[in-house]
Structure formats: C-alpha cells, structure tokens
Design an enzyme around this catalytic site. Structure first.
Site, PDB file in Angstrom:
ATOM      1  N   GLY A  10       0.819  -1.217   0.000  1.00  0.00           N
ATOM      2  CA  GLY A  10       0.000   0.000   0.000  1.00  0.00           C
ATOM      3  C   GLY A  10       0.849   1.262   0.000  1.00  0.00           C
ATOM      4  O   GLY A  10       2.089   1.206  -0.031  1.00  0.00           O
ATOM      5  N   ASP A  34      -2.873 -12.439   3.958  1.00  0.00           N
ATOM      6  CA  ASP A  34      -4.218 -11.894   4.131  1.00  0.00           C
ATOM      7  C   ASP A  34      -4.477 -11.829   5.637  1.00  0.00           C
ATOM      8  O   ASP A  34      -4.589 -12.864   6.302  1.00  0.00           O
ATOM      9  CB  ASP A  34      -5.221 -12.827   3.440  1.00  0.00           C
ATOM     10  CG  ASP A  34      -6.660 -12.385   3.633  1.00  0.00           C
ATOM     11  OD1 ASP A  34      -6.905 -11.387   4.351  1.00  0.00           O
ATOM     12  OD2 ASP A  34      -7.559 -13.048   3.066  1.00  0.00           O
ATOM     13  N   THR A  60      -9.323   0.083   2.791  1.00  0.00           N
ATOM     14  CA  THR A  60      -9.366   1.546   2.919  1.00  0.00           C
ATOM     15  C   THR A  60     -10.379   2.204   1.975  1.00  0.00           C
ATOM     16  O   THR A  60     -10.408   3.428   1.880  1.00  0.00           O
ATOM     17  CB  THR A  60      -7.965   2.150   2.657  1.00  0.00           C
ATOM     18  OG1 THR A  60      -7.554   1.789   1.333  1.00  0.00           O
ATOM     19  CG2 THR A  60      -6.937   1.656   3.653  1.00  0.00           C
ATOM     20  N   THR A  99      -6.745   6.082  11.905  1.00  0.00           N
ATOM     21  CA  THR A  99      -7.270   7.147  11.036  1.00  0.00           C
ATOM     22  C   THR A  99      -7.961   8.267  11.800  1.00  0.00           C
ATOM     23  O   THR A  99      -8.522   8.041  12.887  1.00  0.00           O
ATOM     24  CB  THR A  99      -8.262   6.511  10.030  1.00  0.00           C
ATOM     25  OG1 THR A  99      -8.942   7.549   9.319  1.00  0.00           O
ATOM     26  CG2 THR A  99      -9.317   5.662  10.719  1.00  0.00           C
ATOM     27  N   TYR A 123     -16.148   2.439   7.861  1.00  0.00           N
ATOM     28  CA  TYR A 123     -14.677   2.374   7.834  1.00  0.00           C
ATOM     29  C   TYR A 123     -14.102   2.868   9.168  1.00  0.00           C
ATOM     30  O   TYR A 123     -13.272   2.190   9.785  1.00  0.00           O
ATOM     31  CB  TYR A 123     -14.154   3.208   6.665  1.00  0.00           C
ATOM     32  CG  TYR A 123     -12.662   3.458   6.698  1.00  0.00           C
ATOM     33  CD1 TYR A 123     -11.759   2.446   6.398  1.00  0.00           C
ATOM     34  CD2 TYR A 123     -12.153   4.716   7.042  1.00  0.00           C
ATOM     35  CE1 TYR A 123     -10.388   2.678   6.438  1.00  0.00           C
ATOM     36  CE2 TYR A 123     -10.790   4.953   7.073  1.00  0.00           C
ATOM     37  CZ  TYR A 123      -9.910   3.930   6.781  1.00  0.00           C
ATOM     38  OH  TYR A 123      -8.559   4.168   6.820  1.00  0.00           O
ATOM     39  N   LYS A 127     -11.995   0.664  11.917  1.00  0.00           N
ATOM     40  CA  LYS A 127     -10.612   1.001  12.303  1.00  0.00           C
ATOM     41  C   LYS A 127     -10.528   1.227  13.818  1.00  0.00           C
ATOM     42  O   LYS A 127      -9.537   0.842  14.454  1.00  0.00           O
ATOM     43  CB  LYS A 127     -10.128   2.241  11.550  1.00  0.00           C
ATOM     44  CG  LYS A 127      -9.896   2.035  10.063  1.00  0.00           C
ATOM     45  CD  LYS A 127      -8.741   1.091   9.754  1.00  0.00           C
ATOM     46  CE  LYS A 127      -7.398   1.627  10.235  1.00  0.00           C
ATOM     47  NZ  LYS A 127      -6.283   0.728   9.866  1.00  0.00           N
TER      48      LYS A 127
HETATM   49  N1  LIG Z   1      -5.198   6.524   2.835  1.00  0.00           N
HETATM   50  C1  LIG Z   1      -5.563   7.389   3.790  1.00  0.00           C
HETATM   51  O1  LIG Z   1      -5.887   8.551   3.512  1.00  0.00           O
HETATM   52  C2  LIG Z   1      -5.516   6.958   5.242  1.00  0.00           C
HETATM   53  C3  LIG Z   1      -5.928   7.882   6.195  1.00  0.00           C
HETATM   54  C4  LIG Z   1      -5.889   7.514   7.530  1.00  0.00           C
HETATM   55  C5  LIG Z   1      -5.449   6.257   7.899  1.00  0.00           C
HETATM   56  N2  LIG Z   1      -5.077   5.360   6.960  1.00  0.00           N
HETATM   57  C6  LIG Z   1      -4.634   4.037   7.405  1.00  0.00           C
HETATM   58  O2  LIG Z   1      -3.266   3.885   7.062  1.00  0.00           O
HETATM   59  C7  LIG Z   1      -2.997   2.526   6.711  1.00  0.00           C
HETATM   60  C8  LIG Z   1      -2.321   2.473   5.364  1.00  0.00           C
HETATM   61  O3  LIG Z   1      -3.175   3.078   4.401  1.00  0.00           O
HETATM   62  P1  LIG Z   1      -2.730   3.321   2.902  1.00  0.00           P
HETATM   63  O4  LIG Z   1      -3.051   4.713   2.561  1.00  0.00           O
HETATM   64  O5  LIG Z   1      -1.356   2.791   2.702  1.00  0.00           O
HETATM   65  O6  LIG Z   1      -3.815   2.393   2.193  1.00  0.00           O
HETATM   66  P2  LIG Z   1      -3.677   1.454   0.925  1.00  0.00           P
HETATM   67  O7  LIG Z   1      -2.767   2.093  -0.067  1.00  0.00           O
HETATM   68  O8  LIG Z   1      -5.068   1.100   0.557  1.00  0.00           O
HETATM   69  O9  LIG Z   1      -2.919   0.195   1.535  1.00  0.00           O
HETATM   70  C9  LIG Z   1      -3.570  -0.781   2.294  1.00  0.00           C
HETATM   71  C10 LIG Z   1      -2.997  -2.103   1.880  1.00  0.00           C
HETATM   72  O10 LIG Z   1      -3.674  -3.115   2.627  1.00  0.00           O
HETATM   73  C11 LIG Z   1      -3.887  -4.183   1.734  1.00  0.00           C
HETATM   74  N3  LIG Z   1      -4.981  -5.038   2.195  1.00  0.00           N
HETATM   75  C12 LIG Z   1      -6.318  -4.895   2.019  1.00  0.00           C
HETATM   76  N4  LIG Z   1      -6.964  -5.930   2.569  1.00  0.00           N
HETATM   77  C13 LIG Z   1      -6.004  -6.745   3.088  1.00  0.00           C
HETATM   78  C14 LIG Z   1      -6.054  -7.979   3.774  1.00  0.00           C
HETATM   79  N5  LIG Z   1      -7.195  -8.611   4.025  1.00  0.00           N
HETATM   80  N6  LIG Z   1      -4.870  -8.530   4.168  1.00  0.00           N
HETATM   81  C15 LIG Z   1      -3.711  -7.912   3.911  1.00  0.00           C
HETATM   82  N7  LIG Z   1      -3.592  -6.773   3.241  1.00  0.00           N
HETATM   83  C16 LIG Z   1      -4.743  -6.185   2.853  1.00  0.00           C
HETATM   84  C17 LIG Z   1      -4.187  -3.551   0.403  1.00  0.00           C
HETATM   85  O11 LIG Z   1      -3.940  -4.476  -0.637  1.00  0.00           O
HETATM   86  P3  LIG Z   1      -4.914  -4.513  -1.933  1.00  0.00           P
HETATM   87  O12 LIG Z   1      -4.899  -3.125  -2.487  1.00  0.00           O
HETATM   88  O13 LIG Z   1      -4.249  -5.531  -2.785  1.00  0.00           O
HETATM   89  O14 LIG Z   1      -6.241  -4.932  -1.427  1.00  0.00           O
HETATM   90  C18 LIG Z   1      -3.211  -2.393   0.397  1.00  0.00           C
HETATM   91  O15 LIG Z   1      -1.985  -2.751  -0.197  1.00  0.00           O
HETATM   92  C19 LIG Z   1      -4.333   1.794   6.777  1.00  0.00           C
HETATM   93  O16 LIG Z   1      -4.405   1.094   7.981  1.00  0.00           O
HETATM   94  C20 LIG Z   1      -5.363   2.905   6.731  1.00  0.00           C
HETATM   95  O17 LIG Z   1      -6.549   2.537   7.428  1.00  0.00           O
HETATM   96  C21 LIG Z   1      -5.086   5.697   5.627  1.00  0.00           C
END
Ligand SMILES: NC(=O)c1ccc[n+]([C@@H]2O[C@H](COP(=O)([O-])OP(=O)(O)OC[C@H]3O[C@@H](n4cnc5c(N)ncnc54)[C@H](OP(=O)(O)O)[C@@H]3O)[C@@H](O)[C@H]2O)c1
Length: 281
Positions: A10, A34, A60, A99, A123, A127
C-alpha cells in the site's frame, strides 16, 4: 531489529519498506499475507519472530465499506485481532496505523490523542474496533489524508482531473491535515526503534480544506489555482455514501509533548511530491 510489515504493497507500506533497512524487513503485501486469515497471520509471525509488527493492512475503500460492513470488520477489526494474537505469541510490539475518521468531526478545535472517538462511517468504526483489539503497550499511529509516491491518492487525482477539465470543484467544508507517506515513514521507524507506546497523531503540519489543498496542488504544478471552485459537501454529485468528519484536524500533541520532531508543513511536502510525480527520475 526485525520488523514485519503488513499491507506492504500500500501507500504507507511502500514508504515504510523504503524507510527500514532491507536486512531488518519482512515485508508482506496482501498477496503474501491476508490478515483476515487467522492461521496465515499466526504462521507468518511465529515463523519469522519479528520484534515489531507494523500493521498497515486495511480495507481503505471508505465508501465501499458502507455497503459491506462485514468485509470492513473482517479485515480492519478481526485482521487486527489476528495480528495482536500472533504478536503476543512471539512477544512482538505492534504498531497499528489508524485514522482521523475515528472522530465525528464536531469538535471546534483540533483533536487530541485523548479525545473520545465517535466514528460516523463503517470504515471509521472498523478502524476504531481495530484499535480496541490491541494489547496495552501497543502503539497507535493515527494519520489522515495520506498522499505519497506510490498508489492512488488525492494529489494524483487532482492532477489527473486538472489535465482533463478546465474547472475543478472541491469541498471547502471538510478540514484536515495531509500526511505524506515519505515524511511519515521515518517517524514511524523512530517510534518502532525507540519502542514508544500509546496513541500518536502523526500528520504534516498545517490544516487545510480539500478546496485549498486542490488549489495548492495546481499552484505547485505551475497551474492557475483559480481553476478550483469551492462547493459544499451537500452539493457533491453523486453524494458520497460514507459521511466524512467536517473537522478532522489532528493535533500532534503526543509527539509535541514528548519533544519528538513534527512532520514538515504540508505545503513543503506537497511541492516535493508534485515535483517528483512530474519528473519520476
Ligand atoms: N489513505 C488514507 O488517507 C488513510 C488515512 C488515515 C489512515 N489510513 C490508514 O493507514 C494505513 C495504510 O493506508 P494506505 O493509505 O497505505 O492504504 P492502501 O494504499 O489502501 O494500503 C492498504 C494495503 O492493505 C492491503 N490489504 C487490504 N486488505 C487486506 C487484507 N485482508 N490482508 C492484507 N492486506 C490487505 C491492500 O492491498 P490490496 O490493495 O491488494 O487490497 C493495500 O496494499 C491503513 O491502515 C489505513 O486505514 C489511511
């Protein structure tokens, strides 16, 4: 230091992989692990015996979570239960990425780490449920509005829309802080290395709205920010299924009070990212 990273494919995962040394990393992307699969998580962690698990994996897709709460909770809540259980078996420290959407957005001032969460979306609720699966002595890093070189994010979306349309519309009634993955990752590395526990809000400095942020993206790309027009959330068409907090500005109080470094002002990091996206070499 041996660190296992979940969700390594991610946005944040990628930046963390770059921030940790190759010899200290066990990087697991979704394909490799997973987190909703308890047996797989237990096997991955007990076979590699990391000192720390940095758990970034999550579903996400904020709007899609509204129509499939079971999937949201299976990945974000139960997945975190599996990580906590596996880490307990090997005595590993867990660092969980969470988040700003755990808050309802009604507070008039920035949210502190000690403010009561009250998520409004599936969501956000899933979280927060993940936060509650962690053992005492774990670390929660709440981030917001993540942007970075890898994966899709609002900076790339805004640049893509600007290439196709003369006028862009963004809401001016949602306030928050962008978090640049490449700034976040070294700070997470420090929290891991020094074994800080408890909740930390970690964002770039400076609050903004999506409207102002879109204008800043265009300005950084050398385009006219006047092409961005403000709209209210209720004017969005189609309406977004998941409610977003109107104010999700995160005071990075725990970092500040510990005397730890804060991430740079978001304008600085935005200019760097826009430059890097324009010239990836
Ligand atoms: N993006 C934001 O703005 C934001 C804001 C606040 C907090 N966060 C938190 O920060 C963290 C990282 O977010 P990010 O922005 O890097 O999101 P991201 O780019 O969507 O990365 C999340 C990763 O988790 C993987 N994933 C999904 N389901 C899974 C599962 N069952 N087992 C293992 N891996 C799985 C996804 O793979 P696939 O794509 O292949 O499914 C993706 O590579 C998350 O915990 C998110 O809740 C994000």
């Amino acid at each position: 230091m041996r660190v296992l990273i979940t969700g390594a494919g991610g946005q944040v995962g990628h930046a963390l992989v770059d921030a940790f040394g190759r010899d200290e990393l066990i990087a697991c992307d979704h394909h490799a692990l997973d987190v909703a699969d308890r047996a797989a998580v237990l096997a991955a962690v007990t076979s590699t015996r990391p000192d720390t698990v940095v758990h970034t994996a999550a579903w996400t897709a904020v709007d899609a979570c509204e129509s499939d709460p079971d999937r949201a909770f299976a990945v974000n809540a139960l997945g975190t239960r599996h990580v906590a259980e596996a880490a307990r078996r090997v005595g590993a420290h867990v660092v969980y990425l969470s988040t700003d959407y755990v808050f309802d957005g009604t507070k008039a001032t920035p949210y502190l780490e000690w403010d009561a969460p009250n998520p409004q979306s599936v969501y956000g609720a899933s979280k927060l449920a993940g936060e509650r699966e962690l053992d005492p002595g774990s670390t929660i890093v709440r981030i917001a509005w993540v942007c970075g070189r890898h994966g899709s994010n609002m900076v790339k979306t805004i640049l893509g829309l600007a290439a196709k349309h003369e006028t862009l519309r963004f809401v001016d009634d949602q306030r928050g802080n962008p978090t640049f993955a490449e700034d976040l990752a070294p700070l997470v590395r420090r929290l891991v290395a020094e074994r800080y526990t408890g909740t930390f809000h970690v964002t770039n400095q400076g609050a903004t709205t999506w409207f102002d942020f879109a204008r800043d993206v265009l300005r950084a790309a050398g385009s006219d920010p006047g092409r961005v027009l403000p709209i209210a959330t209720h004017e969005l068409e189609p309406a977004r299924p998941a409610p977003r907090p109107a104010n999700s500005v995160l005071d990075n109080a725990a970092l500040r009070l510990e005397g730890l470094p804060l991430l740079p002002d978001h304008h600085e990091s935005l200019a760097r990212l826009v430059h890097e996206l324009a010239d990836p070499t």
